[in-house]
Scaffold this motif. Structure first.
Motif, PDB file in Angstrom:
ATOM      1  N   THR A  30      30.055 110.106  24.797  1.00  0.00           N
ATOM      2  CA  THR A  30      30.804 111.628  25.015  1.00  0.00           C
ATOM      3  C   THR A  30      29.770 112.575  24.707  1.00  0.00           C
ATOM      4  OG1 THR A  30      32.930 110.575  25.047  1.00  0.00           O
ATOM      5  CG2 THR A  30      32.680 112.804  24.693  1.00  0.00           C
ATOM      6  N   MET A  76      42.329 122.982  24.802  1.00  0.00           N
ATOM      7  CA  MET A  76      42.340 121.834  23.980  1.00  0.00           C
ATOM      8  C   MET A  76      43.729 121.062  24.320  1.00  0.00           C
ATOM      9  SD  MET A  76      39.635 121.761  22.373  1.00  0.00           S
ATOM     10  CE  MET A  76      40.124 120.173  21.803  1.00  0.00           C
ATOM     11  N   ARG A 115      43.613 117.177  25.756  1.00  0.00           N
ATOM     12  CA  ARG A 115      44.465 116.149  25.106  1.00  0.00           C
ATOM     13  C   ARG A 115      45.146 115.436  26.163  1.00  0.00           C
ATOM     14  NH1 ARG A 115      43.987 119.450  20.363  1.00  0.00           N
ATOM     15  NH2 ARG A 115      45.759 121.047  21.257  1.00  0.00           N
ATOM     16  N   ASP A 147      37.787 126.979  20.898  1.00  0.00           N
ATOM     17  CA  ASP A 147      37.952 126.250  19.569  1.00  0.00           C
ATOM     18  C   ASP A 147      36.835 125.295  19.582  1.00  0.00           C
ATOM     19  OD1 ASP A 147      38.844 124.963  17.189  1.00  0.00           O
ATOM     20  OD2 ASP A 147      40.866 124.540  18.137  1.00  0.00           O
ATOM     21  N   GLU A 188      35.289 124.102  16.930  1.00  0.00           N
ATOM     22  CA  GLU A 188      35.531 123.216  15.992  1.00  0.00           C
ATOM     23  C   GLU A 188      36.218 121.882  16.437  1.00  0.00           C
ATOM     24  OE1 GLU A 188      34.030 122.934  12.925  1.00  0.00           O
ATOM     25  OE2 GLU A 188      33.038 124.796  13.655  1.00  0.00           O
ATOM     26  N   SER A 189      37.347 122.091  17.392  1.00  0.00           N
ATOM     27  CA  SER A 189      38.040 121.100  18.101  1.00  0.00           C
ATOM     28  C   SER A 189      37.193 120.561  19.077  1.00  0.00           C
ATOM     29  CB  SER A 189      39.282 121.597  18.510  1.00  0.00           C
ATOM     30  OG  SER A 189      40.171 121.848  17.625  1.00  0.00           O
ATOM     31  N   LYS A 246      33.871 120.046  18.837  1.00  0.00           N
ATOM     32  CA  LYS A 246      32.810 119.316  18.132  1.00  0.00           C
ATOM     33  C   LYS A 246      33.637 117.817  17.647  1.00  0.00           C
ATOM     34  CE  LYS A 246      30.089 123.213  16.409  1.00  0.00           C
ATOM     35  NZ  LYS A 246      29.935 124.098  15.182  1.00  0.00           N
ATOM     36  N   LYS A 247      34.976 117.806  17.597  1.00  0.00           N
ATOM     37  CA  LYS A 247      35.251 116.590  17.272  1.00  0.00           C
ATOM     38  C   LYS A 247      35.375 115.581  18.520  1.00  0.00           C
ATOM     39  CE  LYS A 247      38.455 118.514  13.596  1.00  0.00           C
ATOM     40  NZ  LYS A 247      39.857 119.071  13.395  1.00  0.00           N
ATOM     41  N   ILE A 248      35.436 116.128  19.726  1.00  0.00           N
ATOM     42  CA  ILE A 248      35.373 115.145  20.707  1.00  0.00           C
ATOM     43  C   ILE A 248      34.044 114.526  20.970  1.00  0.00           C
ATOM     44  CG2 ILE A 248      35.501 115.353  23.387  1.00  0.00           C
ATOM     45  CD1 ILE A 248      37.434 117.601  23.144  1.00  0.00           C
ATOM     46  N   GLY A 249      32.772 115.447  20.824  1.00  0.00           N
ATOM     47  CA  GLY A 249      31.613 114.876  20.791  1.00  0.00           C
ATOM     48  C   GLY A 249      30.626 116.001  20.587  1.00  0.00           C
TER      49      GLY A 249
END
Length: 972
Positions: free
Chosen positions: A764, A853, A857, A951, A953-954, A956-959
């Motif tokens: 991802t 986001m 999701r 967002d 930061e969010s 970056k959590k995905i990939g």
């Protein structure tokens, strides 16, 4: 459709005087002699108008239900109401869309009452608390609702094109139905128009607001709205907009909407407009059976508006936005039913027709502006005539304005060739023939006539009157209406729009979808028995004739037995990937003449013959296309062959073209949709791709234009095929080709081209490109390297229909209906365009920045954990089968179906396999397909938006997040 053409096509077609006919003593109808549509116009006892025209090309019927009410009728305190109510008309009635209306209704009443308090409350804390109450009530009410059941009903009867539109003058509801489903269609529509229930209100409100958000980044729409505001300061055309204000949309009134429905949605304010395969006598009896008891409104309001005062000095407005600068000028005219509009249509064509008008030859051909055009914009109460242009590099908007006004002065002075009048009439006739082939266009002519209040006899005889107009008539008309001081001018400048407002997303509890629940009404429709229509698939060996022209050039022939239209195409299996200068050569050809004809003479001659010619190179294929009136085909072929063989270099035109192309490239980087398109290409294909495969600025400036002319001269020397759809017999066609087609004795093989590679997505990644707007565009693309396999195609199409297809699909229900996350959303598995490419799975959504986001999701959840519903599957399957039974591939589309089959290595109509496999398909097949082909994929995300609003930061959590520049995605 070209906007200019649409305006004249829908308002003036056809030929003779009003008559009266009768199919029985009960139903009388009006007719017009010599009407090519052979229309019947009925008026039921309650005032409902019914327009009919029979066209038996395929067993389907285009239906429009038009209500003579639109944005101009919105209450001033709740603008956007007409458009918003259009959305609510899809929510059902007290018979469908609900499991238990008696229990649901008190909750809906409470929602209505709370919204009335909410819209009058100004304290933000109180409003937030009230919205929470509305959200809670809506969740409770949704337990008894059946979302999208109208769309399920349409799927059950095999309808296509379920949609609606709202303008200032009309709200119109569209369906394309199988001809054996008239009874069910009428039953559903009558219940919908008699018993509409407003439910799912707050989530649909968010959908409408998302549509408004999208409009805020469309500078063209803002220019349009400011144009109307300048021309019509006292009329709702100018004082309010169809979409409404952001404030009004956030403060709606269900009570106002109900009153609006009761007032305007009445039979004496409606028309049903039909074109297709049906028996008129049976059709009118069926419509009367279901619509005949609708109660008219004897006190139907009439807008009593002050007359607009004459404009005596230019009205100047400015619009700001991110896109490239342009200027628009507009003059006020009477409403669409006025005979003056017929003259305006001719005036518009003299100025601009895409080939040989004053603007075409003086400004476009002479490369004096980057873009210039004009068109009439017809509406019911008033109309407008618009001229617009985009500046070249270094050119001011006022310089463009002066050039446009200069062409208008030529018109007023009579400085134009009188032969243009006859050429215009020939091209209007050509356009009529094209429109008469389309059920959609035929039925829409009725809609325009009804809404504008014109007599059908006047529509039918319009072209005869236009043909009698003289040059002096045109000059007098232009001097009366199109002066140098009675217009509005709108300067579209680049910059931040000061009127944009940011509104935070509301907290919405996803409503209950009740996906497996079915109302008694839907069960009854599904259980109804109709006379089945057997599918008709193509047999390429019978439906097409394979010919050979000189030098063994293959010719694919399909006879046109309907009219005198033709289309002749030279098809080369080479494109820009074989030679990236081909696209530039095609553009350059527009500005070239021959050794004995100027470019202006070439354009004028094609227009005189009512024929058009162009060269269109794509990445894989190049098309040389000639079309028009077949009686002129031999002369048109001779002329375009002459141009291809004898085009003369013009260095000045080349230098101008380079400068304009570079300016256009710069302008493209300012456009949101073009940025997103380039971002998606970059994400799927990498930085070196078919979109970036173009001549660089340095290459353009260094190129000798003779090299481009040589490419034009040599194009016919490469191996190619010819396709023809038209009325000429095979021997006549071959005689023209063999005489006029200039080719060498031996054709050359096409040169090798660059092979662009799709990017696999083993992990991802998140690609972000910048664009400052109130909404974002997001797509996900997954590529595991799977090649085309005809065996999985039925499963892929059924999965797409169930999961990501229309309004009844999982994606639509979850993203829009349940959560109000977007105006538009889609997901599915895409077939490769050629066997050498890969299958991809992709998603798409346009949404408010702060909803991104939530959208990601939700998408990921429903893709991997696909909701399973037998009821939804049954509708998807039955809808596909019903459409396959009644779908007909006709006319030139047969040729393209054959070519597409060849491209994929097939010899038969792929719909045969799909139809056969669907008969035994089960929900388990869809689940198995999802498990094997969809679940657990990794994606490249592409997001176009303002980084400050995201967002990060969010994300970056995905990939890993890869930030691209505008230059990265455009390649320059």
């Amino acid at each position: 459709m070209n906007k200019r053409i649409r305006q004249f096509g829908f308002s003036l077609l056809l030929l003779a005087t009003l008559g009266l006919g009768s199919c029985s003593s009960k139903y009388s109808y009006e007719t017009v002699p010599n009407d090519p549509l052979q229309a019947r116009i009925y008026t039921l006892d309650n005032g409902l108008k019914v327009y009919m025209t029979v066209n038996k090309d395929e067993p389907r019927i285009q239906t429009y239900i038009a209500v003579r009410v639109g944005g101009k009728n919105d209450p001033a305190e709740t603008t956007g109401l007409a458009h918003y109510f259009e959305h609510l008309m899809f929510k059902g009635t007290n018979h469908f869309g609900t499991q238990n209306y008696e229990v649901e209704k008190p909750l809906l009443d409470q929602i209505e009452q709370t919204f009335e308090v909410y819209r009058k409350t100004t304290d933000e804390a109180e409003r937030k608390a009230l919205y929470h109450v509305i959200d809670s009530l809506s969740f409770e009410a949704s337990k008894y609702a059946i979302p999208n059941e109208y769309d399920k009903l349409m799927a059950a009867i095999g309808a296509n094109g379920t949609n609606a539109y709202t303008s200032y003058d009309v709200t119109c509801y569209t369906e394309d139905i199988p001809s054996n489903q008239v009874e069910n269609w009428a039953k559903i529509q009558a219940d919908r128009f008699k018993n509409c229930v407003i439910r799912g209100f707050h989530t649909e409100l968010e959908t409408v607001y998302e549509e408004k958000n999208m409009s805020l980044t469309q500078d063209g729409r803002k220019v349009y709205e400011q144009t109307l505001a300048a021309l019509f300061p006292h009329h709702p055309y100018g004082t309010q907009t169809v979409l409404g204000t952001q404030e009004d949309l956030k403060n709606p009134s269900i009570t106002n909407i109900k009153n609006y429905f009761k007032t305007w949605y009445v039979p004496n304010n409606m028309a049903i407009c039909l074109s297709g395969d049906f028996d008129p006598d049976q059709m009118i009896a069926t419509i009367d059976k279901y619509f005949g008891d609708m109660q008219p409104n004897p006190n139907l309001p009439k807008l009593d508006l002050p007359k607009e005062t004459p404009i005596t000095a230019p009205v100047v407005r400015e619009v700001f936005g991110p896109e490239a600068e342009n200027v628009s000028l507009a003059w006020r005219f009477p409403g669409a039913a006025s005979k003056d509009i017929e003259t305006l249509q001719i005036v518009s064509q003299i100025l601009y027709n895409g080939q040989a008008g004053l603007i075409d030859l003086d400004l476009a051909q002479q490369q004096k502006t980057l873009l210039a055009y004009c068109y009439p914009m017809t509406m019911s109460d008033y109309s407008a005539f618009l001229m617009a242009g985009r500046p070249k590099a270094g050119q001011t908007l006022d310089e463009v304005k002066d050039l446009l006004l200069g062409e208008l002065k030529k018109l007023r002075d009579g400085d134009f060739d009188e032969s243009l009048l006859e050429a215009n009439i020939n091209n209007f006739k050509l356009y009529q023939l094209k429109q008469q082939e389309s059920n959609d266009a035929r039925a829409d002519w009725f809609v325009q006539s009804f809404i504008n209040g014109s007599q059908w006899a006047d529509e039918v005889t319009a072209l005869d009157r236009m043909a009698k107009l003289t040059k002096q008539d045109i000059v007098d008309f232009a001097n009366k209406y199109l002066k140098d001081d009675n217009y509005a001018i709108i300067y579209k400048r680049q910059g931040k729009d000061p009127n944009e407002k940011k509104i935070e997303k509301p907290q919405i509890t996803p409503i209950v979808m009740n996906r497996d629940t079915v109302s008694a009404f839907l069960k009854e429709i599904q259980a109804s028995t109709v006379q089945p229509i057997e599918p008709v698939f193509l047999d390429f060996s019978k439906d097409l004739t394979q010919l050979k022209a000189k030098d063994d050039i293959p010719v694919i022939y399909r006879h046109n037995s309907t009219n005198d239209l033709f289309e002749l195409i030279y098809l080369f299996d080479m494109g820009n990937r074989n030679d990236k200068a081909l696209g530039m050569a095609a553009q350059y050809l527009e500005y070239l003449g021959t050794s004995d004809m100027t470019p202006e003479q070439v354009k004028s001659e094609f227009y005189r013959m009512a024929c058009t010619f162009y060269v269109s190179p794509g990445s894989e294929r190049t098309y040389i296309v000639l079309s028009g009136l077949n009686e002129n085909m031999p002369k048109a072929v001779a002329l375009f062959e002459k141009l291809l063989a004898d085009a003369q270099v013009n260095p000045e035109a080349y230098n101008n073209l380079v400068a304009d192309l570079l300016k256009s490239r710069s302008d493209a980087k300012l456009n949101q949709s073009q940025n997103f398109s380039r971002l998606m290409v970059y994400t799927e294909w990498g930085p070196t791709n078919y979109a970036t495969n173009q001549l660089s600025e340095a290459e353009l400036k260094a190129m000798d234009p003779q090299q481009l002319v040589d490419r034009i001269h040599q194009l016919n020397s490469y191996k190619h095929r010819i396709t023809y759809y038209g009325p000429s017999k095979t021997e006549e066609l071959l005689a023209v080709i063999n005489k006029e087609h200039r080719v060498p004795d031996t054709l050359k093989d096409v040169p090798q081209g660059i092979e662009f590679k799709q990017q696999l997505t083993p992990e991802t990644k998140v690609y972000i490109a910048p664009y400052e707007a109130k909404n974002i565009y997001m797509a996900q693309i997954s590529n595991r390297g799977e090649k085309y396999d005809p065996a999985i195609e039925p499963g892929r199409k059924l999965y797409n229909e169930y999961f990501g297809g229309g309004m009844n699909s999982i994606v639509f229900q979850e993203m829009r209906e349940s959560r109000g996350l977007a105006y538009s959303a889609w997901a599915g598995m895409d077939r490769p365009s050629l066997p050498k490419y890969n299958y991809t799975v992709s998603t798409y959504i346009a949404t408010q920045n702060d909803k991104l986001m939530d959208a990601i999701r939700t998408f990921n959840d429903i893709i991997d954990n696909m909701p399973q519903s037998e009821a939804a599957f049954k509708l998807a399957k039955e809808g596909l089968i019903a459409r396959l039974r009644t779908e007909r591939i006709l006319k030139s589309d047969i040729i393209w179906a054959y070519i597409n089959a060849q491209d994929m290595g097939e010899t038969t109509d792929s719909r045969i396999r799909l139809y056969n496999d669907l008969q035994t398909a089960t929900l388990k097949d869809v689940i198995d397909f999802q498990q094997k082909w969809i679940k657990g994929r990794t994606y490249n995300y592409c997001i176009l938006g303002d980084k400050k609003e995201l967002d990060m930061e969010s994300l970056k959590k995905i990939g890993p997040v890869i930030e691209l520049t505008t230059e990265d995605i455009f390649g320059y």
